[in-house]
Each structure stands twice: as C-alpha cells, then as structure tokens.
Design a protein around this motif. Sequence first.
Motif, PDB file in Angstrom:
ATOM      1  N   PHE A 162      48.971  36.011  57.382  1.00 20.04           N
ATOM      2  CA  PHE A 162      48.900  35.081  56.254  1.00 20.04           C
ATOM      3  C   PHE A 162      47.480  35.036  55.680  1.00 20.04           C
ATOM      4  O   PHE A 162      47.287  35.044  54.468  1.00 20.04           O
ATOM      5  N   ILE A 163      46.486  35.025  56.544  1.00 31.63           N
ATOM      6  CA  ILE A 163      45.087  35.028  56.101  1.00 31.63           C
ATOM      7  C   ILE A 163      44.784  36.314  55.322  1.00 31.63           C
ATOM      8  O   ILE A 163      44.123  36.278  54.272  1.00 31.63           O
ATOM      9  N   LEU A 164      45.273  37.457  55.798  1.00 29.60           N
ATOM     10  CA  LEU A 164      45.091  38.714  55.065  1.00 29.60           C
ATOM     11  C   LEU A 164      45.761  38.659  53.694  1.00 29.60           C
ATOM     12  O   LEU A 164      45.231  39.182  52.719  1.00 29.60           O
ATOM     13  N   ILE A 165      46.915  38.036  53.629  1.00 34.31           N
ATOM     14  CA  ILE A 165      47.608  37.876  52.340  1.00 34.31           C
ATOM     15  C   ILE A 165      46.746  37.073  51.378  1.00 34.31           C
ATOM     16  O   ILE A 165      46.615  37.425  50.197  1.00 34.31           O
ATOM     17  N   ILE A 166      46.158  35.994  51.853  1.00 31.83           N
ATOM     18  CA  ILE A 166      45.314  35.156  50.998  1.00 31.83           C
ATOM     19  C   ILE A 166      44.145  35.968  50.434  1.00 31.83           C
ATOM     20  O   ILE A 166      43.857  35.912  49.239  1.00 31.83           O
ATOM     21  N   PHE A 167      43.471  36.758  51.284  1.00 27.84           N
ATOM     22  CA  PHE A 167      42.350  37.571  50.807  1.00 27.84           C
ATOM     23  C   PHE A 167      42.816  38.615  49.788  1.00 27.84           C
ATOM     24  O   PHE A 167      42.166  38.824  48.765  1.00 27.84           O
ATOM     25  N   GLY A 168      43.928  39.279  50.051  1.00 24.15           N
ATOM     26  CA  GLY A 168      44.471  40.257  49.102  1.00 24.15           C
ATOM     27  C   GLY A 168      44.844  39.611  47.785  1.00 24.15           C
ATOM     28  O   GLY A 168      44.596  40.155  46.701  1.00 24.15           O
ATOM     29  N   TYR A 169      45.425  38.441  47.881  1.00 22.33           N
ATOM     30  CA  TYR A 169      45.816  37.686  46.683  1.00 22.33           C
ATOM     31  C   TYR A 169      44.591  37.373  45.826  1.00 22.33           C
ATOM     32  O   TYR A 169      44.580  37.603  44.620  1.00 22.33           O
ATOM     33  N   TYR A 170      43.547  36.846  46.446  1.00 23.28           N
ATOM     34  CA  TYR A 170      42.353  36.492  45.683  1.00 23.28           C
ATOM     35  C   TYR A 170      41.667  37.724  45.094  1.00 23.28           C
ATOM     36  O   TYR A 170      41.102  37.657  44.011  1.00 23.28           O
ATOM     37  N   TYR A 171      41.747  38.849  45.778  1.00 23.19           N
ATOM     38  CA  TYR A 171      41.204  40.077  45.203  1.00 23.19           C
ATOM     39  C   TYR A 171      41.967  40.444  43.933  1.00 23.19           C
ATOM     40  O   TYR A 171      41.368  40.756  42.904  1.00 23.19           O
ATOM     41  N   LEU A 172      43.297  40.437  43.989  1.00 22.30           N
ATOM     42  CA  LEU A 172      44.091  40.779  42.809  1.00 22.30           C
ATOM     43  C   LEU A 172      43.873  39.789  41.670  1.00 22.30           C
ATOM     44  O   LEU A 172      43.772  40.181  40.506  1.00 22.30           O
ATOM     45  N   ILE A 173      43.798  38.505  41.992  1.00 24.57           N
ATOM     46  CA  ILE A 173      43.555  37.498  40.949  1.00 24.57           C
ATOM     47  C   ILE A 173      42.211  37.756  40.270  1.00 24.57           C
ATOM     48  O   ILE A 173      42.080  37.613  39.051  1.00 24.57           O
ATOM     49  N   SER A 174      41.213  38.152  41.047  1.00 18.40           N
ATOM     50  CA  SER A 174      39.897  38.403  40.459  1.00 18.40           C
ATOM     51  C   SER A 174      39.927  39.566  39.477  1.00 18.40           C
ATOM     52  O   SER A 174      39.117  39.614  38.557  1.00 18.40           O
ATOM     53  N   THR A 175      40.886  40.496  39.626  1.00 22.76           N
ATOM     54  CA  THR A 175      40.977  41.618  38.696  1.00 22.76           C
ATOM     55  C   THR A 175      41.582  41.225  37.360  1.00 22.76           C
ATOM     56  O   THR A 175      41.537  42.004  36.414  1.00 22.76           O
ATOM     57  N   LEU A 176      42.139  40.017  37.265  1.00 23.10           N
ATOM     58  CA  LEU A 176      42.671  39.547  35.984  1.00 23.10           C
ATOM     59  C   LEU A 176      41.562  39.184  35.006  1.00 23.10           C
ATOM     60  O   LEU A 176      41.813  39.006  33.822  1.00 23.10           O
ATOM     61  N   GLY A 177      40.364  39.013  35.502  1.00 23.65           N
ATOM     62  CA  GLY A 177      39.235  38.728  34.625  1.00 23.65           C
ATOM     63  C   GLY A 177      39.121  37.285  34.185  1.00 23.65           C
ATOM     64  O   GLY A 177      38.497  36.996  33.169  1.00 23.65           O
ATOM     65  N   ILE A 178      39.710  36.361  34.934  1.00 22.37           N
ATOM     66  CA  ILE A 178      39.567  34.951  34.591  1.00 22.37           C
ATOM     67  C   ILE A 178      38.552  34.314  35.519  1.00 22.37           C
ATOM     68  O   ILE A 178      38.494  34.622  36.696  1.00 22.37           O
ATOM     69  N   ASP A 179      37.781  33.428  34.944  1.00 18.40           N
ATOM     70  CA  ASP A 179      36.791  32.686  35.724  1.00 18.40           C
ATOM     71  C   ASP A 179      37.240  31.235  35.743  1.00 18.40           C
ATOM     72  O   ASP A 179      37.093  30.524  34.765  1.00 18.40           O
ATOM     73  N   VAL A 180      37.796  30.810  36.860  1.00 18.76           N
ATOM     74  CA  VAL A 180      38.365  29.474  36.981  1.00 18.76           C
ATOM     75  C   VAL A 180      37.296  28.403  36.839  1.00 18.76           C
ATOM     76  O   VAL A 180      37.542  27.320  36.315  1.00 18.76           O
ATOM     77  N   SER A 181      36.071  28.693  37.236  1.00 20.44           N
ATOM     78  CA  SER A 181      35.023  27.681  37.183  1.00 20.44           C
ATOM     79  C   SER A 181      34.620  27.322  35.762  1.00 20.44           C
ATOM     80  O   SER A 181      34.113  26.241  35.521  1.00 20.44           O
ATOM     81  N   THR A 182      34.875  28.198  34.776  1.00 16.66           N
ATOM     82  CA  THR A 182      34.498  27.884  33.392  1.00 16.66           C
ATOM     83  C   THR A 182      35.683  27.407  32.575  1.00 16.66           C
ATOM     84  O   THR A 182      35.527  27.042  31.431  1.00 16.66           O
ATOM     85  N   GLN A 183      36.887  27.464  33.130  1.00 17.94           N
ATOM     86  CA  GLN A 183      38.070  27.006  32.411  1.00 17.94           C
ATOM     87  C   GLN A 183      38.161  25.498  32.472  1.00 17.94           C
ATOM     88  O   GLN A 183      37.892  24.893  33.478  1.00 17.94           O
ATOM     89  N   ALA A 184      38.550  24.877  31.366  1.00 15.63           N
ATOM     90  CA  ALA A 184      38.726  23.427  31.352  1.00 15.63           C
ATOM     91  C   ALA A 184      40.174  23.065  31.404  1.00 15.63           C
ATOM     92  O   ALA A 184      41.026  23.738  30.989  1.00 15.63           O
TER      93      ALA A 184
END
Length: 190
Positions: free
Chosen positions: A168-190
């Motif tokens: 499950f932990i490996l899934i979380i890391f893989g998930y966050y890697y794929l999400i990062s490839t979408l090019g969205i920066d959650v910290s700047t989104q309102a």
Amino acid sequence: MIKPAHKTHTQVYIKFALLLALMLGYFIYLTLQYDLLTGGIAALLTWSFFVFCTPIADAGFLLDFPLRLLFGIRMVVSEIAVWTVAVLINAGTMTFASHYYDTTILTKLLQQIITTPYPYWGIILLSGFGTFLSIRFGDELLDVFHHRDRNFFHTHHFKHELILFGFFILIIFGYYYLISTLGIDVSTQA
C-alpha cells in the motif's frame, strides 16, 4: 429505519447526514453556477473523480463504512458497486455529453486522466489497488473489533497484512509520482 442502539451508530448517522449536506451544498453551488442538469452531472463527475483518482476509499468509504455498520454489508462489496456506478457515470458522460467535463478543475482533470491511457490510467489502477487494500484493512479491523478473529495479531495472518501494508505504501508513492506528471501544483491552487 434502524434505531441507533449504540453511540457508534449515532455517530454514523451524524456523519452520513453531514456528508449528504456537503454533497447537497456542492450540488446547489454548481446548480447556481450553471444550471440544474449541468450542476448535477458536474457533482457526479466530481464524486467519480474521488472514486477513481485517490488511492484510498474516500468517496466510496463514506458510503461503505455506514453500510457496514448499519447493515453488515462488507465494505469490499459496496465498494465494487461504487466503482461500477462511477464507471457507468463516466462512460455515459464521455459517450453522450463530454462537454460536461469542462465545468470544474476536477472534472477537466478527470477527463485528462480518462482520455490519456498512458501514463494516467496508472493513476486509476493505483487508486483502485489502494482503495481495495484500504477497504480490506477496514473490513478486517471491524471483524477484529467484533471479536470474529480474536487471534488476529497472534497468527501468521498479521505478517501477511504487514506485507500488504508495505505494498500500500508503494502504491501511494507511485500514485504521487504519476500525479506529479500532470503538471499541477496543488500549493498554488485556490
């Protein structure tokens, strides 16, 4: 209607009522922003985003847990129904009215994920694995609490659960890697 006989059941009713109020509020917001049909479809698509694109059972778990506590339906069974409904919503919308994906940031992102099989279907796949692993943990914990498996922590079965937790932990890391490839920066989104 079932009368809450235990404090846990009362809490489930309260949380479910709050969930319904939140969903209704979001639907009303979208309806005022657009119209009744667009608001309804956008709300359903947003819900399906949380089903497909988060590696824990959040959108489904809000239904799964109350159904398990109140009616004894195993969470894995209700989660399969949740995923089936989410697939049908998206298949119908994509086939007959794909313009509804243009309503919110999340629905646009969902469309991008659905229409880009490589690599973004990996998000859905990892989310599915993570969701069903978390549901399995939830079902087993409820079984332990109900004393159906009193020796849970004293058997080799617990070692198996630790291996699944590591997966499950490996899934979380893989998930966050794929999400990062979408090019969205959650910290700047309102």
